[in-house]
Every structure is written in structure tokens, then in C-alpha cells.
Design an enzyme around this catalytic site. Structure first.
Site, PDB file in Angstrom:
ATOM      1  N   ASP A  47       0.869  -1.167   0.000  1.00 40.65           N
ATOM      2  CA  ASP A  47       0.000   0.000   0.000  1.00 40.65           C
ATOM      3  C   ASP A  47       0.918   1.232   0.000  1.00 40.65           C
ATOM      4  OD1 ASP A  47      -2.187   1.776   0.753  1.00 40.65           O
ATOM      5  OD2 ASP A  47      -1.274   1.713   2.753  1.00 40.65           O
TER       6      ASP A  47
ATOM      7  N   ASP B  38       0.091   5.204   1.174  1.00 42.53           N
ATOM      8  CA  ASP B  38      -0.018   6.076   2.367  1.00 42.53           C
ATOM      9  C   ASP B  38      -0.017   5.260   3.655  1.00 42.53           C
ATOM     10  OD1 ASP B  38      -1.051   7.514   0.064  1.00 42.53           O
ATOM     11  OD2 ASP B  38      -1.740   9.045   1.472  1.00 42.53           O
TER      12      ASP B  38
ATOM     13  N   ASP C 100       0.912   9.607   5.801  1.00 40.41           N
ATOM     14  CA  ASP C 100      -0.343   9.901   5.105  1.00 40.41           C
ATOM     15  C   ASP C 100      -0.223  11.180   4.273  1.00 40.41           C
ATOM     16  OD1 ASP C 100      -2.905   9.344   4.418  1.00 40.41           O
ATOM     17  OD2 ASP C 100      -3.823  10.194   6.211  1.00 40.41           O
TER      18      ASP C 100
ATOM     19  N   THR D 280      -2.128   1.089  -4.624  1.00 36.08           N
ATOM     20  CA  THR D 280      -2.570   2.250  -3.847  1.00 36.08           C
ATOM     21  C   THR D 280      -3.965   2.692  -4.271  1.00 36.08           C
ATOM     22  OG1 THR D 280      -2.107   4.602  -3.467  1.00 36.08           O
ATOM     23  CG2 THR D 280      -1.220   3.674  -5.469  1.00 36.08           C
TER      24      THR D 280
ATOM     25  N   ASP E  52      -9.896  11.861   4.714  1.00 34.90           N
ATOM     26  CA  ASP E  52     -10.802  11.965   3.560  1.00 34.90           C
ATOM     27  C   ASP E  52     -11.542  10.636   3.434  1.00 34.90           C
ATOM     28  OD1 ASP E  52      -8.955  10.178   2.338  1.00 34.90           O
ATOM     29  OD2 ASP E  52      -7.835  11.824   1.416  1.00 34.90           O
TER      30      ASP E  52
ATOM     31  N   LYS F 199      -8.788  -3.740  -3.451  1.00 35.58           N
ATOM     32  CA  LYS F 199      -7.403  -4.231  -3.531  1.00 35.58           C
ATOM     33  C   LYS F 199      -7.304  -5.729  -3.806  1.00 35.58           C
ATOM     34  CE  LYS F 199      -5.123  -0.363  -1.378  1.00 35.58           C
ATOM     35  NZ  LYS F 199      -3.994   0.179  -0.620  1.00 35.58           N
TER      36      LYS F 199
ATOM     37  N   ASP G   8      -1.769  -0.945   5.889  1.00 37.22           N
ATOM     38  CA  ASP G   8      -2.115  -0.467   7.238  1.00 37.22           C
ATOM     39  C   ASP G   8      -3.608  -0.540   7.515  1.00 37.22           C
ATOM     40  OD1 ASP G   8      -2.231   1.811   5.273  1.00 37.22           O
ATOM     41  OD2 ASP G   8      -3.178   2.770   7.001  1.00 37.22           O
TER      42      ASP G   8
HETATM   43  P1  IMP Z   1      -3.301   4.417  -0.107  1.00 37.36           P
HETATM   44  O1  IMP Z   1      -3.088   4.359   1.376  1.00 37.36           O
HETATM   45  O2  IMP Z   1      -2.015   4.363  -0.864  1.00 37.36           O
HETATM   46  O3  IMP Z   1      -4.281   3.386  -0.567  1.00 37.36           O
HETATM   47  O4  IMP Z   1      -3.873   5.911  -0.487  1.00 37.36           O
HETATM   48  C1  IMP Z   1      -5.063   6.414   0.018  1.00 37.36           C
HETATM   49  C2  IMP Z   1      -5.173   7.900  -0.206  1.00 37.36           C
HETATM   50  O5  IMP Z   1      -5.012   8.271  -1.582  1.00 37.36           O
HETATM   51  C3  IMP Z   1      -6.551   8.439   0.137  1.00 37.36           C
HETATM   52  O6  IMP Z   1      -6.702   8.653   1.515  1.00 37.36           O
HETATM   53  C4  IMP Z   1      -6.639   9.730  -0.659  1.00 37.36           C
HETATM   54  O7  IMP Z   1      -6.123  10.807   0.093  1.00 37.36           O
HETATM   55  C5  IMP Z   1      -5.716   9.532  -1.852  1.00 37.36           C
HETATM   56  N1  IMP Z   1      -6.408   9.442  -3.151  1.00 37.36           N
HETATM   57  C6  IMP Z   1      -6.077  10.158  -4.235  1.00 37.36           C
HETATM   58  N2  IMP Z   1      -6.847   9.804  -5.293  1.00 37.36           N
HETATM   59  C7  IMP Z   1      -7.663   8.846  -4.872  1.00 37.36           C
HETATM   60  C8  IMP Z   1      -8.668   8.055  -5.531  1.00 37.36           C
HETATM   61  O8  IMP Z   1      -8.948   8.194  -6.720  1.00 37.36           O
HETATM   62  N3  IMP Z   1      -9.270   7.134  -4.753  1.00 37.36           N
HETATM   63  C9  IMP Z   1      -8.961   6.954  -3.458  1.00 37.36           C
HETATM   64  N4  IMP Z   1      -8.039   7.643  -2.817  1.00 37.36           N
HETATM   65  C10 IMP Z   1      -7.378   8.589  -3.506  1.00 37.36           C
HETATM   66 MG    MG Z   2      -2.684   3.171   3.476  1.00 33.16          MG
END
Ligand code: IMP
Ligand code: MG
Length: 414
Positions: free
Chosen positions: A153, A155, A161, A189, A341, A349, A373
Site C-alpha cells: 500500500d 499512504d 499519510d 494504492t 478523507d 485491492k 495499514d
Molecule cells: P493508499 O493508502 O495508498 O491506498 O492511499 C489512500 C489515499 O489516496 C486516500 O486517503 C486519498 O487521500 C488519496 N487518493 C487520491 N486519489 C484517490 C482516488 O482516486 N481514490 C482513493 N483515494 C485517492
Molecule cells: Mg494506506
């Protein structure tokens, strides 16, 4: 419906992992019986040592018993009689396991680091057990020389984050070590963009490091980025301007995804957007709505933090509305709480990881590890990866570094 059962069902269950809570409960009994809180003022060294040894022995035995229950659960699952598994009876929400988990050995490894058995006031915790499960998963994967794909993943897993993967990120050298060992890497992601440039902005530290370390271009296409959970796939290529090139859909999409037509996608996002807008109105949320090609989300103004209650209420409402809608029955979706958000993405996923496995020629779930996470059962997006492969649940980028170090250490000991 009484308020208590509503709050237990809707607001609490999704914030607990039942398998971990159950193991925690099993370990609580020897902790209560053996711990010696008074030894702190008795100044009796030997009684403390004896306590630690007895606790270590009893915790080990319990972990061995759980290990056996998982073996039995896997056997029942393979023979199609999952309902007859004793573990399923004890922990009804338990899913399937792609590999056995050597929990006794993993406990001993983590006890050596965290001194769980020596504690007198703090019982074996949720985090202790989460980390033991991660170690057990890693041992199991390495023992069969079976770590063919690791997906991460973004963030909170690779960087904080909302941050980006900079050149000094300590995960980079460890990911490069995995790649040199022929393990394929995917970044799966939620962040969903259609252009390579946007992913480069967030991941440039890793992409540039791979390019620098690989003049012979052996690692070409061994690193991929899946954006929007399961919607946009890019592969590392040293020749591309942003070190990533889009992958043709026929090279990664699964047959089931053909149903994700523009019409079905639009219908689902329309329902999600209207549910989000209802939440904004109901709670006067200080947010904007963002509609994208394969997602719709809400995010607050710069500098504003949404409360946990606002985030959880919104994600649970939207998920429920989508589950009840016709559009939500046609294609998979993922509604999740991104920390500050909320997003609803097309697919999830599990599809993202399965597409990565397919891109690399059909890697089996038992040879593939997803590190993330977000593993709570509602409002969390890594949870669904459990349907596609083995998983490790980390709580911060620092824990990802520790996990990668464990992989390196345990592969040397193999
Ligand atoms: P991850 O932890 O890598 O899965 O990223 C999640 C974060 O990506 C979310 O909390 C959003 O802030 C950001 N984000 C940006 N574009 C998108 C989208 O199209 N869908 C979902 N999250 C997005
Ligand atoms: Mg994450």
C-alpha cells in the site's frame, strides 16, 4: 432495534479484528495467573525470572495450539467443509489462510524482541499479536522459498499519510534488495491517476533509485504501480520519461472486469456521490467533493481535520447505501476512510493484487504478500487484499522497514 446492538454491530465490530482479539483473550489467562506485579517492590529478581520463563512456556503452548487450529481450518477449507472447522466456530469472522502460520516460532522471535513474557503490568496486546502474525506469515512464505511478489500500500505503509516517497526513504534500499532476489514488487494504492507523471511525483524516490541501481536493465517491468485500487496499471521502465509506462489492459485485466463498463461505473459513482452529499448536508461537513474517472471522494479544506466520528459515520453510511443499491450489486467497490478523507473506488485491492499476480504470469496467492495499514473490516481498503494473497498488517512506515528487515534476516537464516 436497541441502541446497544446497533452500536455494537455498526460501530464497534468493524473496529476490532476478531482473530487477534480472540488470541489476546487466550493469552490473558496465563498473564493474569503468572504475572508478578508485586515483585517490583519485593526486589526478588529470581521470582521475576521464573515468572518470565513460565509465561514464555505457557504463551508458546497456546500459540502452538492456535497454529494447529489454523492447520485444521485450512484442511477443512480445502475439502470444502469450512463450516466444520473448529476455528470457524470459535471465531466466526475468520477468513481463509493461504499458508499455515508457524505461530509458536513467531511468538518466540517476537518475544526475543518485545519481552512480552517479562511484562508484569501489560498483558500481551493487540499489537504484540498483530506482529506475531506478521512474523509467522513471513517465516511461512520464506520457508517454501515462495516470496514471488510483494505488494505495498502507499499512504501510511511506505510514507506518511498524504506524503511522497522521497529519495531518503529507508524502504527503498530494502525493496531493491527484494528485487535483486527476483521478488516482483507492486505498489497497490488507492491514489488514482490516469497519468504516469502523477505517480512519479509520489514515488520518484523509489523509481529513480531502481533506475540508478540497474544500468543493465534487468529490473525492467519488475516493479509495477496499480492506482485507484485496481484501475490503472503502470510498469517501471527506465526509458519512459517518468520511469513508468501504462500497461495495456489485456495484459492485466481479469475477465470479471469486463463488466466494469462505463455505464456501470457511472451508475455506482452517482449513487456514491449522492450518499456523500447527503452526509455532508446532514453533518455540515467542511469538505469538497472530488469526482474522478474511477472514484468519488470528499476531502476537507487545507488545515482542517475531520473527526473520527465524522469519517466513520460517513464511510459506514455510504457503504450501506451502496450495498443496498442496484448499482452496488453489479460491480465491486471500496468505500474507505483515508485518515482525513473518504473515497469510494471502483473495484478493491483484492482485484488490484490479483491483476498484479496476473501481469507477472499468474503468481499464486500463497506466494504473494500484501503489506498495508488498513485491515479493519469496514472502511478500510487493504482488508480486501486478504481475498487475493497473504498479508502483513503494519501500523506505520517504520514498521514496514522492520518487516522488510525481518524478511532479510529470516531469509539469511533459511
Ligand atoms: P493508499 O493508502 O495508498 O491506498 O492511499 C489512500 C489515499 O489516496 C486516500 O486517503 C486519498 O487521500 C488519496 N487518493 C487520491 N486519489 C484517490 C482516488 O482516486 N481514490 C482513493 N483515494 C485517492
Ligand atoms: Mg494506506
Amino acid at each position: 432495534m436497541d441502541v446497544d446492538s446497533l452500536s455494537t454491530d455498526a460501530l464497534k465490530t468493524h473496529r476490532r479484528d476478531q482473530l487477534i482479539e480472540w488470541i489476546k483473550g487466550l493469552l490473558a489467562t496465563p498473564f493474569v495467573l503468572l504475572s508478578q506485579p508485586t515483585a517490583i517492590y519485593d526486589d526478588d529478581e529470581s521470582s521475576v525470572n521464573i515468572m518470565a520463563q513460565s509465561a514464555h512456556k505457557r504463551y508458546s503452548e497456546i500459540m502452538r495450539d492456535v497454529e494447529q487450529l489454523i492447520v485444521d481450518h485450512i484442511r477443512h477449507h480445502r475439502s470444502g467443509a469450512q463450516a466444520a472447522s473448529k476455528l470457524k466456530l470459535l471465531v466466526p469472522s475468520v477468513g481463509t489462510f493461504f499458508t499455515p502460520l508457524p505461530l509458536e516460532e513467531a511468538f518466540q522471535f517476537q518475544d526475543g524482541k518485545r519481552y512480552i513474557s517479562s511484562r508484569r503490568f501489560v498483558a500481551p496486546s493487540f499489537n504484540d499479536i498483530r506482529l506475531i502474525l506478521n512474523t509467522a506469515q513471513v517465516i511461512s512464505l520464506l520457508r517454501g522459498s515462495r516470496l514471488e511478489l510483494v505488494t505495498f500500500d502507499g499512504d501510511v505503509t511506505l510514507y506518511d499519510d498524504g506524503d511522497v516517497l522521497r529519495e531518503d526513504n529507508p524502504c527503498i534500499s530494502r525493496i531493491l534488495d527484494l528485487m535483486r532476489n527476483s521478488t516482483r514488487i507492486g505498489i497497490v494504492t488507492a491514489a488514482g491517476y490516469t497519468e504516469a507523471e502523477k505517480y512519479y511525483e509520489r514515488l520518484y524516490g523509489l523509481l529513480e533509485a531502481v533506475a540508478k541501481s540497474d544500468p543493465g536493465q534487468r529490473l525492467e517491468h519488475n516493479l509495477i504501480v496499480m492506482g485507484g485500487e485496481s484501475n490503472f496499471l503502470f510498469a517501471y521502465s527506465s526509458k519512459s520519461p517518468h520511469k513508468l509506462e501504462p500497461v495495456a489492459q489485456e495484459d492485466w485485466q481479469l475477465p470479471e472486469m469486463r463488466n466494469w463498463t462505463e455505464e456501470n461505473v457511472k451508475a455506482l459513482l452517482d449513487v456514491a456521490e449522492s450518499a456523500l452529499k447527503n452526509c455532508i448536508a446532514a453533518m455540515s461537513l467542511p469538505v469538497s467533493v472530488l469526482r474522478k474517472e474511477r472514484a468519488v471522494g470528499i476531502y476537507p479544506d487545507k488545515g482542517v481535520r475531520l473527526t473520527r466520528e465524522q469519517l466513520e459515520e460517513t464511510v459506514l453510511v455510504v457503504q450501506r447505501v451502496l450495498e443496498m443499491s442496484d448499482a452496488g450489486k453489479r460491480i465491486p467497490f471500496c468505500a474507505f476512510n483515508g485518515g482525513n478523507d473518504i473515497f469510494v473506488d471502483i473495484g478493491d485491492k483484492s482485484w488490484g493484487v490479483m491483476a498484479c499476480q496476473r501481469y507477472f504470469g499468474g503468481i499464486d496467492g500463497s506466494r504473494s504478500l500484501h503489506v498495508g495499514d488498513q485491515f479493519l473490516s469496514a472502511g478500510a481498503n487493504d482488508f480486501k487484499a486478504r481475498l487475493a494473497c497473504t498479508t502483513a498488517w503494519i501500523a506505520s512506515p517504520a514498521e514496514t522497514v522492520q518487516l522488510l528487515d525481518e524478511i532479510a534476516q529470516l531469509s539469511m537464516e533459511k
